[in-house]
Design an enzyme around this catalytic site. Structure first.
Site, short mmCIF file in Angstrom:
data_model
loop_
_atom_site.label_atom_id
_atom_site.label_comp_id
_atom_site.label_asym_id
_atom_site.label_seq_id
_atom_site.Cartn_x
_atom_site.Cartn_y
_atom_site.Cartn_z
CG ASP A 95 -1.87 1.19 1.21
OD1 ASP A 95 -2.80 1.18 0.37
OD2 ASP A 95 -1.69 2.11 2.00
CE1 TYR A 100 0.74 7.48 2.53
CE2 TYR A 100 1.27 5.26 1.82
CZ TYR A 100 0.38 6.15 2.35
OH TYR A 100 -0.88 5.74 2.73
CE LYS A 129 -3.56 4.88 0.04
NZ LYS A 129 -2.22 4.29 0.16
CG HIS A 162 -4.02 9.91 -0.22
ND1 HIS A 162 -2.66 9.84 -0.30
CD2 HIS A 162 -4.33 9.45 1.02
CE1 HIS A 162 -2.17 9.37 0.83
NE2 HIS A 162 -3.16 9.14 1.65
#
Length: 377
Positions: A95, A100, A129, A162
């Site tokens: 994921d 990130y 995302k 997201h």
């Protein structure tokens, strides 16, 4: 006709799983029935029962593992090796997200595993995302392709919106990932909203499926109202909803709704407060792992408190993406299918719910980015 378990209701007093008298009453759905419904990703699509739910079958026919590795907050310097070791430990679901900031490193680890013959690409389920600054239709494809390039992949198995938050576009060469503040170097950094209808963004995601860049699409951090809106115009239904789920925020009604609509649910922050202590969003005293009920169940099964909470999540019919960089924890978090919680143990964890969110833009955006931006009522 709806199954009998969808029609059976009973009166309960708020905060009491069984009481039928005394004090104000409310309609409530039996906890065990909610767990049954949550696991109904639809019988026609071959959904597993909670006790054996190692995978979910999505609308496309693709199989999504119920346990994946979350990469949020995994340091860049650790990410490649963590992803590689996760494959060795048996993980096939990863994921990720643009925000990130470690997609390139995760891709390095996965490509190493593929190169060494540990796994084939077709056996991996990789999620990314779409970030908030790329909601306009003209930016969606470029954002997806940028993430694919960072990963070194040809397609994503799942691509999620997201947040239901659309912000002013930030070009790649200005800053990537763009994060939350439009100009972090200004005297008072803040978010700059650029309202984009969800329908515009969703239809752009559908085009990614048509192009073969992604196989499944979905959303994060939304509730039933937004899901109903998307379902009203979607040519491709949401395959997955990803939201914050743990014993203190079980979101039973939302999980039930998704089960009825054939939408698989993935929970993030599966252990609750742990990820938020260092961010100032929780304290060590907010941990559900210290709850007496959880500790008692863990002792009875000879498991860790974390394993009990993770088992509760998959047994109620949701997928999970716990994060760790430790090899021992990677294996521990995956070892959830050789034991089962009794109905009374599931209910003992169910009643811990406090509707307590740790990841709430209505709180952290004002404190961190000088912008009040609630998305939950």
């Amino acid at each position: 006709a709806s199954p009998a378990c969808l029609r059976r209701l009973e009166f309960r007093r708020p905060g009491s799983p069984r009481a039928n008298s005394g004090g104000p009453m409310q309609w409530a759905f039996p906890q065990r029935r909610l767990r049954q419904i949550a696991s109904m990703v639809t019988a026609s699509e071959g959904a597993s029962t909670p006790s054996s739910c190692t995978h979910f079958t999505l609308h496309s026919g693709d199989s999504m593992p119920s346990v994946g590795l979350g990469l949020w907050k995994i340091p860049k310097e650790d990410c490649a090796n963590t992803a590689y070791e996760a494959v060795k430990a048996g993980y096939r679901c990863f994921d990720e997200a643009c925000d990130y900031g470690n997609e390139h490193e995760c891709g390095d680890g996965l490509r190493r595993a593929i190169r060494e013959g540990l796994v084939a690409r077709k056996d991996l389920f990789v999620t990314s995302k779409l970030w908030n600054t790329y909601h306009r239709k003209e930016h969606v494809r470029a954002a997806c392709r940028r993430s694919l390039e960072d990963f070194g992949l040809d397609y994503f198995d799942l691509y999620l919106i997201h947040f239901p938050i659309s912000l002013k576009f930030v070009p790649f060469d200005t800053r990537y990932p763009p994060e939350w503040s439009h100009d972090p170097n200004s005297d008072r950094p803040s978010m700059v909203e650029d309202p984009v209808p969800m329908q515009e963004t969703w239809e752009a995601l559908e085009e990614l499926v048509a192009e073969g860049l992604v196989r499944n699409i979905g959303v994060c951090n939304v509730g039933t109202t937004m899901l109903r809106d998307i379902l009203s115009y979607a040519k491709i239904k949401p395959a997955v909803l990803q939201v914050e789920l743990h014993p203190y925020n079980s979101q039973q009604k939302l999980v039930r709704f998704c089960g009825e609509k054939g939408i698989a649910v993935t929970g993030f922050s599966n252990l609750g407060a742990i990820s938020y202590v260092e961010l100032g969003g929780a304290t060590a005293h907010d941990s559900c792992l210290e709850e007496p009920a959880v500790r008692k169940i863990a002792a009875a099964h000879g498991r860790s408190a974390a394993q009990v909470v993770l088992r509760w999540a998959v047994q109620r019919g949701t997928a999970i993406v716990p994060k760790t960089t430790k090899t021992t924890r990677l294996r521990e978090n995956l070892a959830l299918f050789d034991f089962e919680l009794a109905p009374e143990e599931m209910e003992a964890i169910d009643v811990l719910n406090k509707d307590r969110r740790f990841n709430d833009p209505g709180v952290f955006c004002e404190g961190g980015f000088n912008t009040f931006f609630p998305i939950y009522e």
